[in-house]
Design a protein around this motif. Structure first.
Motif, short mmCIF file in Angstrom:
data_model
loop_
_atom_site.label_atom_id
_atom_site.label_comp_id
_atom_site.label_asym_id
_atom_site.label_seq_id
_atom_site.Cartn_x
_atom_site.Cartn_y
_atom_site.Cartn_z
N HIS A 1 0.90 -1.12 -0.07
CA HIS A 1 0.05 -0.15 -0.10
C HIS A 1 0.72 1.16 -0.04
O HIS A 1 2.01 1.26 0.69
N SER A 2 0.39 2.43 -0.53
CA SER A 2 1.07 3.74 -0.54
C SER A 2 0.87 4.15 0.65
O SER A 2 -0.44 4.17 1.28
N LEU B 1 1.19 7.82 2.98
CA LEU B 1 1.41 9.14 2.87
C LEU B 1 1.79 9.81 1.46
O LEU B 1 2.53 10.76 1.57
N GLY B 2 1.25 9.02 0.82
CA GLY B 2 1.40 9.55 -0.88
C GLY B 2 2.57 9.12 -1.43
O GLY B 2 2.81 9.61 -2.39
N PHE B 3 3.39 8.40 -0.80
CA PHE B 3 4.88 7.89 -1.28
C PHE B 3 4.38 6.68 -2.40
O PHE B 3 3.07 6.13 -2.32
N SER B 4 5.43 6.44 -3.19
CA SER B 4 5.21 5.47 -4.07
C SER B 4 5.25 4.05 -3.32
O SER B 4 5.50 4.03 -2.38
N GLN B 5 4.66 2.82 -3.95
CA GLN B 5 4.80 1.75 -3.21
C GLN B 5 6.17 1.36 -3.00
O GLN B 5 6.55 0.70 -1.85
N THR C 1 8.69 3.24 -2.25
CA THR C 1 9.36 4.00 -1.33
C THR C 1 8.62 3.67 0.18
O THR C 1 9.42 3.94 1.02
N SER C 2 7.13 3.50 0.09
CA SER C 2 6.40 3.27 1.36
C SER C 2 7.14 1.75 1.73
O SER C 2 7.20 1.62 2.84
#
Length: 158
Positions: free
Chosen positions: A62-63, A65-69, A71-72
C-alpha cells in the motif's frame, strides 16, 4: 512528566519487589533477554525474506502518505529493521515493541477485512503481537543496553 517518558523508554522504574528471590529475578531477566533476541532475530529474518522477494512485495504494498509503493515499502522495511535492532539491544524496548504490536494489529485487521483471518500469516501475526505485548509489559529486563546508560538508577525517584 519527563520521568514518565524515560520510564516508558528505559523501563528502569519497572523493578520487581524485594520479596522475590534474586534467582527468580535473574531467570526472568534471562527469559526476557531470550525473548528480545528471539523476536528481533525473527523480524530481521522476516525482513531479509521480504527483500529477497522484493518485486512481489512492492507490487502488493500500500502507498503510505502519498509515497510510491516502492518508497513506502523501503520506509516500512527500514522502520521494522530499526525496531527489531532496538528490541535486540534493549534500547527503548517498550516503545519499539508497542509500535511493532500496532503493526501486527494492522496486519491482523487487514486479514480480517480481507477474509483471510484463518491464514497462516494471520496466525503468525497474532503470535508476533502476543510476543510484542509481552515485551511492552515486561520491558527490556536487566540485560538491556538502556540499563548501562542509567547505571542502575531509578529515574522516577529523582
Amino acid at each position: 512528566m519527563w520521568a514518565v517518558g524515560i520510564f516508558f523508554v528505559c523501563e528502569e522504574g519497572m523493578k520487581t519487589s524485594k520479596n522475590i528471590s534474586t534467582t527468580h529475578n535473574r531467570r526472568s531477566d534471562v527469559a526476557i533477554l531470550f525473548l528480545r533476541l528471539f523476536i528481533g532475530g525473527v523480524m530481521l529474518l522476516h525482513i531479509i525474506g521480504k527483500l529477497q522477494d522484493y518485486d512481489n512485495y512492492v507490487l502488493g504494498f500500500h502507498s503510505i502518505l502519498g509515497f510510491s509503493q516502492a518508497t513506502s515499502f523501503a520506509i516500512t522495511i527500514f522502520v521494522e529493521g530499526l525496531f527489531a535492532v532496538m528490541i535486540i539491544m534493549g534500547l527503548g524496548t517498550r516503545v519499539a515493541a508497542l509500535l511493532m504490536a500496532v503493526v501486527s494489529a494492522v496486519a491482523l485487521w487487514e486479514a480480517f477485512v480481507g477474509g483471510n483471518i484463518s491464514s497462516e500469516s494471520a496466525k503468525l501475526e497474532f503470535i508476533y503481537m502476543g510476543i510484542y505485548l509481552t515485551l511492552v509489559i515486561s520491558g527490556g529486563g536487566e540485560y538491556a543496553l538502556c540499563n548501562l546508560f542509567l547505571e542502575g538508577k531509578n529515574v522516577l525517584k529523582r
